[in-house]
Every structure is written in C-alpha cells, then in structure tokens.
Design a protein around this motif. Structure first.
Motif, PDB file in Angstrom:
ATOM      1  N   ASP A  81      26.254  39.835  54.608  1.00  0.00           N
ATOM      2  CA  ASP A  81      25.959  39.890  53.181  1.00  0.00           C
ATOM      3  C   ASP A  81      24.633  40.597  52.921  1.00  0.00           C
ATOM      4  OD1 ASP A  81      25.949  39.471  50.489  1.00  0.00           O
ATOM      5  OD2 ASP A  81      25.528  37.317  50.585  1.00  0.00           O
ATOM      6  N   LEU A  82      24.715  41.849  52.409  1.00  0.00           N
ATOM      7  CA  LEU A  82      23.502  42.589  52.086  1.00  0.00           C
ATOM      8  C   LEU A  82      22.941  42.203  50.722  1.00  0.00           C
ATOM      9  CD1 LEU A  82      24.116  46.170  53.497  1.00  0.00           C
ATOM     10  CD2 LEU A  82      23.497  44.057  54.666  1.00  0.00           C
ATOM     11  N   ASP A  83      23.738  41.512  49.906  1.00  0.00           N
ATOM     12  CA  ASP A  83      23.277  40.944  48.629  1.00  0.00           C
ATOM     13  C   ASP A  83      22.562  41.999  47.783  1.00  0.00           C
ATOM     14  OD1 ASP A  83      22.829  39.044  46.674  1.00  0.00           O
ATOM     15  OD2 ASP A  83      21.014  38.237  47.608  1.00  0.00           O
ATOM     16  N   LEU A  84      23.263  43.083  47.484  1.00  0.00           N
ATOM     17  CA  LEU A  84      22.659  44.209  46.770  1.00  0.00           C
ATOM     18  C   LEU A  84      23.167  44.374  45.338  1.00  0.00           C
ATOM     19  CD1 LEU A  84      22.807  46.870  49.633  1.00  0.00           C
ATOM     20  CD2 LEU A  84      20.796  45.602  48.849  1.00  0.00           C
ATOM     21  N   LEU A  85      24.223  43.670  44.971  1.00  0.00           N
ATOM     22  CA  LEU A  85      24.842  43.874  43.665  1.00  0.00           C
ATOM     23  C   LEU A  85      24.526  42.726  42.708  1.00  0.00           C
ATOM     24  CD1 LEU A  85      28.406  45.072  44.763  1.00  0.00           C
ATOM     25  CD2 LEU A  85      26.444  46.487  44.104  1.00  0.00           C
ATOM     26  N   PRO A  86      24.270  43.033  41.444  1.00  0.00           N
ATOM     27  CA  PRO A  86      24.105  41.961  40.455  1.00  0.00           C
ATOM     28  C   PRO A  86      25.437  41.277  40.187  1.00  0.00           C
ATOM     29  CG  PRO A  86      24.103  44.097  39.369  1.00  0.00           C
ATOM     30  CD  PRO A  86      24.114  44.381  40.852  1.00  0.00           C
ATOM     31  N   ALA A  87      25.392  40.013  39.864  1.00  0.00           N
ATOM     32  CA  ALA A  87      26.620  39.253  39.632  1.00  0.00           C
ATOM     33  C   ALA A  87      27.414  39.783  38.447  1.00  0.00           C
ATOM     34  CB  ALA A  87      26.281  37.778  39.418  1.00  0.00           C
ATOM     35  N   ASP A  88      26.718  40.437  37.491  1.00  0.00           N
ATOM     36  CA  ASP A  88      27.397  40.933  36.295  1.00  0.00           C
ATOM     37  C   ASP A  88      27.729  42.423  36.364  1.00  0.00           C
ATOM     38  OD1 ASP A  88      24.819  41.889  36.161  1.00  0.00           O
ATOM     39  OD2 ASP A  88      24.466  41.296  34.078  1.00  0.00           O
ATOM     40  N   LEU A  89      27.798  42.979  37.577  1.00  0.00           N
ATOM     41  CA  LEU A  89      28.155  44.396  37.712  1.00  0.00           C
ATOM     42  C   LEU A  89      29.511  44.650  37.070  1.00  0.00           C
ATOM     43  CD1 LEU A  89      27.443  47.178  39.176  1.00  0.00           C
ATOM     44  CD2 LEU A  89      29.043  46.408  40.940  1.00  0.00           C
ATOM     45  N   PRO A  90      29.598  45.603  36.124  1.00  0.00           N
ATOM     46  CA  PRO A  90      30.892  45.874  35.482  1.00  0.00           C
ATOM     47  C   PRO A  90      31.885  46.484  36.488  1.00  0.00           C
ATOM     48  CG  PRO A  90      29.073  46.810  34.214  1.00  0.00           C
ATOM     49  CD  PRO A  90      28.516  46.428  35.545  1.00  0.00           C
ATOM     50  N   TRP A  91      33.144  46.164  36.324  1.00  0.00           N
ATOM     51  CA  TRP A  91      34.193  46.820  37.091  1.00  0.00           C
ATOM     52  C   TRP A  91      34.519  48.156  36.443  1.00  0.00           C
ATOM     53  CZ3 TRP A  91      35.808  44.711  41.600  1.00  0.00           C
ATOM     54  CH2 TRP A  91      35.595  43.345  41.812  1.00  0.00           C
ATOM     55  N   GLY A  92      34.846  49.142  37.257  1.00  0.00           N
ATOM     56  CA  GLY A  92      35.391  50.396  36.742  1.00  0.00           C
ATOM     57  C   GLY A  92      34.405  51.324  36.080  1.00  0.00           C
ATOM     58  N   ALA A  93      33.112  51.219  36.424  1.00  0.00           N
ATOM     59  CA  ALA A  93      32.114  52.099  35.814  1.00  0.00           C
ATOM     60  C   ALA A  93      31.163  52.620  36.884  1.00  0.00           C
ATOM     61  CB  ALA A  93      31.321  51.341  34.743  1.00  0.00           C
ATOM     62  N   VAL A  94      30.746  53.882  36.733  1.00  0.00           N
ATOM     63  CA  VAL A  94      29.802  54.472  37.677  1.00  0.00           C
ATOM     64  C   VAL A  94      28.464  53.750  37.562  1.00  0.00           C
ATOM     65  CG1 VAL A  94      28.511  56.557  38.272  1.00  0.00           C
ATOM     66  CG2 VAL A  94      30.921  56.720  37.634  1.00  0.00           C
ATOM     67  N   SER A  95      27.921  53.358  38.707  1.00  0.00           N
ATOM     68  CA  SER A  95      26.676  52.597  38.731  1.00  0.00           C
ATOM     69  C   SER A  95      25.801  53.095  39.873  1.00  0.00           C
ATOM     70  CB  SER A  95      26.967  51.109  38.918  1.00  0.00           C
ATOM     71  OG  SER A  95      25.834  50.403  39.362  1.00  0.00           O
ATOM     72  N   THR A  96      24.552  53.415  39.557  1.00  0.00           N
ATOM     73  CA  THR A  96      23.603  53.818  40.595  1.00  0.00           C
ATOM     74  C   THR A  96      23.396  52.695  41.597  1.00  0.00           C
ATOM     75  OG1 THR A  96      22.468  55.279  39.037  1.00  0.00           O
ATOM     76  CG2 THR A  96      21.255  54.648  41.014  1.00  0.00           C
ATOM     77  N   VAL A  97      23.343  51.466  41.097  1.00  0.00           N
ATOM     78  CA  VAL A  97      23.161  50.302  41.981  1.00  0.00           C
ATOM     79  C   VAL A  97      24.324  50.191  42.963  1.00  0.00           C
ATOM     80  CG1 VAL A  97      23.023  47.787  42.066  1.00  0.00           C
ATOM     81  CG2 VAL A  97      21.762  49.040  40.308  1.00  0.00           C
ATOM     82  N   ALA A  98      25.543  50.359  42.466  1.00  0.00           N
ATOM     83  CA  ALA A  98      26.711  50.284  43.347  1.00  0.00           C
ATOM     84  C   ALA A  98      26.737  51.454  44.329  1.00  0.00           C
ATOM     85  CB  ALA A  98      27.991  50.258  42.523  1.00  0.00           C
ATOM     86  N   GLY A  99      26.288  52.629  43.879  1.00  0.00           N
ATOM     87  CA  GLY A  99      26.225  53.782  44.782  1.00  0.00           C
ATOM     88  C   GLY A  99      25.249  53.549  45.918  1.00  0.00           C
ATOM     89  N   GLU A 100      24.088  52.996  45.604  1.00  0.00           N
ATOM     90  CA  GLU A 100      23.102  52.688  46.645  1.00  0.00           C
ATOM     91  C   GLU A 100      23.639  51.624  47.599  1.00  0.00           C
ATOM     92  OE1 GLU A 100      19.819  52.645  49.031  1.00  0.00           O
ATOM     93  OE2 GLU A 100      20.314  54.102  47.465  1.00  0.00           O
TER      94      GLU A 100
END
Length: 333
Positions: A81-100
């Motif tokens: 578990d790298l624990d890098l994503l916020p719990a409220d990350l939207p599904w289906g949208a481009v996100s810099t956080v998700a890319g990293e």
C-alpha cells in the motif's frame, strides 16, 4: 503434487481513476488465477476497497509493508500500500495525482522485479494524459519500463488465444515509423519475438513478417521499394540462421492466415497494423507482453476506460489472462 511455490507476481493498480482497481479485484476473485501465482497488488488499499464495494464483493484487502510480509490465503488480497490517492478521487477523470501514483506503482514493481523479490509484473492500464500531467513524459508502460530498467530497446507483443503480434515500431507517427524501420531493427524484433514464443512452449515458431505497403508493395507497384530495402534483408538473415520467418507478407493476408492457425507470430511494422486486427480478434482476452526487458511484464490489452470506471461494468477477462501469462512466463524463465 509439486511443492514448488508458484511465482510471485506484482500487480500494479494502474490509474486509480480508471478501471484498474475493478479488474484487479475481479481477476483475484477467480480461484484459477490465484492458483497459478502468488499475486501482490502494488497500489492503494483504500481504492481497492472502493472497487470491491462497487463490485459487491468483500475480500480481505490487507496492506503489507513489504512483499516478504505477504500471506496467501483464500479471499485475501495482499496490497503493498503506497497510500497515494485521496479517498474522494473521482472515477473517470484525468488526475495529476492519479498519474503520479500510477508512475510510482510501476517504479516500485520494477524495483521489486529487478532485485528478484518478485518473479514478474502484470500491469493494469495507466492514462497517458495523467502520466504526462504528473511530469512523466513516456508514451506508455513499454517505454517507461525500458527507462526504469535501463533497457535500450524493447518490443511490444500482443497475445490473444489465436494470434500473437510483435511490433517493430509502436507509439510514433506513421511517417516516423516508416523512416525508423530498417533491417537491423526488423531482425532484432523478430528474434525477441521468436525467443518469447519458444519460451511459451513452441519449439519452432512459424513467423509471418508483414510488409509496409498494401500487398507488401506488390513487387514495387506500391510504395518506393521499402519492403526490399528494409525487410527482405532481415528475413533472409533470419532464415539463414534457422528461424522460420516468412515475408514480407501483405498484412491483411498474414492476419487471416494467423487466425486460421498457420502462424505462431505475426510481425507488424507499425502500431495500428498490429493493434487493429488484434483488437478485433480478442481484446477481451488480449494480453500485452513487453519483450526484451530483464524482467517479465504483461498487461491488459485495453485502456483505463474512464467512461465506465466506477460503474462495475468492466470485465476482468484480459487481466485474468495477463496474470496467467505472467505466471507462465515466470515459471518457464
């Protein structure tokens, strides 16, 4: 029954806004998948739990600090578990956080495989726009893994139940691809593919090499002699070395014959020449294999599918097959 343990396979979660978490949960719910290998997800436990909730399943998703801490039990999913994503990350949208995060999952898995702590890598899809937004300007997994492992040249192979395709060029424009193709690159690509097919259990693969132009140039009628200049010398050298390579062949005929079982491997000259037929023949069970790396890597043959991410509609068939192939290649390595 053999007591030899099954291979350890690192599954990277891909872009957390896409269908990667869902197809991983779906694949690991399949007992046939978990019987072939010991899977460890490199990703975020919270996102996987959200995906499981969407799918209406309730596995024990257990964070671990290192691969050595993994315990393999029915209905348990081990997550580095790298624990890098916020719990409220939207599904289906481009996100810099998700890319990293997607980049960090692959980097971690690459380090684990390079050090021998896992036997292979299987990747869920990442989103190129998100990856680039995070500052990692690679065209995709293939080039990223080549960079991370210090590998100068690799090839992309797509595998389906009926057709295997390796690409001489991939993520570049068509004019650039034609300019890049030369006999040495064609020869090296065929050799990498031939070795991979032999590793999968076929002792003498039958290899069809596509031309570049329609009808493979039809003796100079189409194009400017690209087949004779760029492909024929490579095929002659391969045949002289005992490799069963035939071509250059008209691509439409080559794929028809391969689907009929007459070739074990087709060599495509550029991205869409290989991808189009494969996706028509079996995208649901297609697998992407990176050939030429010092580590084993397979992947699903589809993208992040943002349009259906978070809906529970994604099929895990390609991920199941990708894990199976990673386990098979790791066992035979």
């Amino acid at each position: 029954m053999s007591s030899t343990p099954t291979p350890l396979i690192a599954l990277t979660m891909g872009d957390g806004a896409g269908i990667g978490p869902e197809v991983i949960i779906g694949a690991l719910a399949d007992e046939a998948t978990t019987s072939r290998c010991r899977p460890i997800v490199v990703g975020d436990a919270v996102r996987l739990r959200q995906a499981a909730e969407i799918l209406g399943v309730h596995p024990k998703i257990e964070p671990i600090a290192s691969v050595e801490d993994a315990t393999f039990l029915p209905d348990r999913i081990n997550v580095l578990d790298l624990d890098l994503l916020p719990a409220d990350l939207p599904w289906g949208a481009v996100s810099t956080v998700a890319g990293e995060a997607a980049y960090q999952y692959v980097r971690t898995a690459s380090e684990l495989a390079s050090s021998g702590r896992v036997h292979g890598i299987c990747t869920a899809p990442l989103n190129k726009e998100a990856l680039h937004a995070a500052g990692h300007t690679f065209p995709g997994h293939t080039e990223l893994l080549a960079h991370l492992t210090g590998t100068e040249e690799v090839s992309m192979m797509l595998s389906t139940p009926t057709v295997n395709v390796i690409h001489v060029t991939t993520h570049i424009g068509l004019l650039d691809a034609v300019a890049m193709i030369e006999p040495g690159l064609v020869e090296r690509t065929v050799r990498r593919g031939e070795q991979t097919i032999r590793d999968s259990g076929i002792a003498r693969p039958r290899i069809g090499v596509c031309g570049i132009n329609p009808h493979a140039g039809e003796n100079g009628l189409f194009g400017y002699g690209e087949e004779d200049e760029k492909i024929v010398p490579a095929v002659r050298k391969l045949c002289a070395d005992g490799i069963d390579a035939r071509g250059p062949l008209p691509a439409d005929t080559a794929f028809y014959l391969a689907n009929r079982g007459e070739y074990d491997l087709i060599v495509a000259m550029y991205h869409d020449q290989g991808h189009g037929p494969v996706k028509m023949l079996g995208i649901e069970t297609g697998v992407n294999v990176t050939v030429g790396l010092p580590v084993i890597r397979t992947s699903v043959d589809h993208g992040t599918a943002f349009d259906i991410a978070g809906t529970g509609r994604a099929t895990a068939a390609s991920m199941v097959e990708a894990i199976r192939q990673a386990a098979k290649l790791s066992t035979n390595a």
